[in-house]
Enzyme design. Structure first.
Site, mmCIF file in Angstrom:
data_model
loop_
_atom_site.group_PDB
_atom_site.id
_atom_site.type_symbol
_atom_site.label_atom_id
_atom_site.label_comp_id
_atom_site.label_asym_id
_atom_site.label_seq_id
_atom_site.Cartn_x
_atom_site.Cartn_y
_atom_site.Cartn_z
ATOM 1 N N THR A 93 0.885 -1.168 0.000
ATOM 2 C CA THR A 93 0.000 0.000 0.000
ATOM 3 C C THR A 93 0.912 1.203 0.000
ATOM 4 O O THR A 93 2.055 1.089 0.428
ATOM 5 C CB THR A 93 -0.816 0.011 1.313
ATOM 6 O OG1 THR A 93 -1.734 -1.073 1.286
ATOM 7 C CG2 THR A 93 -1.596 1.287 1.547
ATOM 8 N N GLY B 51 -9.743 -3.774 3.016
ATOM 9 C CA GLY B 51 -8.810 -3.696 4.140
ATOM 10 C C GLY B 51 -8.948 -2.389 4.900
ATOM 11 O O GLY B 51 -9.994 -1.728 4.872
HETATM 12 N N1 ASP Z 1 -3.302 -2.620 4.314
HETATM 13 C C1 ASP Z 1 -3.607 -3.081 2.979
HETATM 14 C C2 ASP Z 1 -4.846 -3.918 3.032
HETATM 15 O O1 ASP Z 1 -5.040 -4.625 4.002
HETATM 16 C C3 ASP Z 1 -2.546 -3.899 2.379
HETATM 17 C C4 ASP Z 1 -1.149 -3.478 2.690
HETATM 18 O O2 ASP Z 1 -0.920 -2.441 3.235
HETATM 19 O O3 ASP Z 1 -0.231 -4.208 2.424
HETATM 20 O O4 ASP Z 1 -5.570 -3.918 2.070
#
Ligand code: ASP
Length: 327
Positions: free
Chosen positions: A189, A219
């Site tokens: 992200t 998410g």
């Molecule tokens: N936090 C993001 C999600 O859960 C993914 C990530 O940050 O790697 O969609």
């Protein structure tokens, strides 16, 4: 009064935010607002096909569709906008900003968000790249699966996204977890926290979510209070990692509340980490946090030692990396 310099423009980002941070700093130096800079920074990363965890070229869900999530928050007003599970439109961060500014809502998802994008004049744009689709397919091969395996989709998604237990010595293993469990590798992200010269804070988060995820899974990134929160009085906070953890602990808003209770930035971050530890994260699951205060103090926190974050002030030529606190 409006152009009075009260702060040194500062940007804090996840490690993959380098190009976006540079572009946003240029805007800030030319008098741009924190909100515009945060949006621009995200757009740069969203448009980069080589970044497989955000925007165009993101890793698809279990069905091979790219679903994008994003959120933006204005620390001056506590206004926020977000979109989730958007297919067929690019730059979800701009769509999130439109939700904030052009609708009475905070979050639009799926079909509704796509309809809103069309109403806002955004043209449809395929978010899949050949390279990302190739990565998507390779994962099936690596795990001995195929896209049309005759098993329920929830099982297929779990087997594609789950950790690999290597059973042998593994230097990447997460402390406190069984030997051989690596941090999950389908995450990613981009976070941007921005302080402008007028002392305003803004935060922006964009992601394609967990690669090979169950369709419709959302998410923390587009959830205000979980993966993103920003309040000019106390600070801005954003997360990356296993979103389900930040949702359950309301991580971004919690850290802000700890600051509001008078804790130092480091103590507030440690307390947010302790909240996450209580959740007993599953194998390979981790969470990273970045935080920036109105005074320009910044820090990163992580449940996995060895992770870093990016920062840049108007006094720096280039963004720099700093270690995240991990305890
Ligand atoms: N936090 C993001 C999600 O859960 C993914 C990530 O940050 O790697 O969609």
């Amino acid at each position: 009064m409006t152009n009075r310099q009260t702060a040194i423009p500062t940007i804090v980002a996840s490690e993959n935010g380098r190009r976006g941070a540079r572009a946003a700093m240029e805007l800030l130096i030319n008098g741009g607002s924190a909100l515009d800079a945060a949006e621009l920074a995200c757009r740069v990363v969203e448009d980069d096909p080589a970044e497989h965890t955000v925007g165009y070229g993101g890793i698809p869900n279990a069905l091979g569709e790219v679903e994008l999530d994003a959120s933006i928050m204005d620390g001056r007003t506590l206004q926020a906008g977000a979109v989730a599970a958007v297919r067929g439109y690019g730059n979800p961060i701009t769509l999130a900003r439109r939700v904030m500014e052009r609708s009475p809502h905070v979050l639009l998802v799926g079909r509704g968000a796509e309809r809103f994008a069309a109403e806002m004049g955004q043209s449809r744009a395929d978010q899949q790249t050949e390279e990302a689709m190739q990565r998507w397919l390779t994962r099936f091969d690596e795990r001995g699966l195929s896209p049309d395996a005759p098993i329920p989709l929830r099982e297929l998604a779990a087997r594609l996204t789950g950790p690999i237990n290597l059973h042998d010595r593994n230097e990447d293993a997460i402390p406190g977890q069984p030997m051989g469990v690596k941090p999950l590798d389908m995450l990613g992200t981009v976070n941007f926290l921005v302080l402008d010269s007028r002392g305003a804070l803004a935060s922006a988060v964009s992601t394609s979510g967990i690669g090979w995820k169950y369709p419709g899974r959302v998410g923390d990134s587009p959830l205000i209070g979980a993966g993103n929160y920003c309040d000019n009085h106390y600070g801005a906070v954003a997360c990356t990692g296993m979103g389900e953890l930040a949702i359950r602990a309301a991580t971004a808003r919690s850290l802000i509340l700890y600051l509001r209770q008078g804790l130092s930035l480091h103590d507030a971050g440690r307390k947010a980490l302790a909240d996450l530890a209580r959740l007993d994260p599953g194998p390979g699951q981790y969470m990273n946090i970045v935080a920036l205060t109105p005074r320009g103090e910044h820090a990163g926190f992580t449940t996995v030692p060895g992770k870093r974050y990016l920062y840049m002030t108007a006094e720096m030529e280039e963004p720099a990396l700093a270690e995240r606190v991990a305890e």
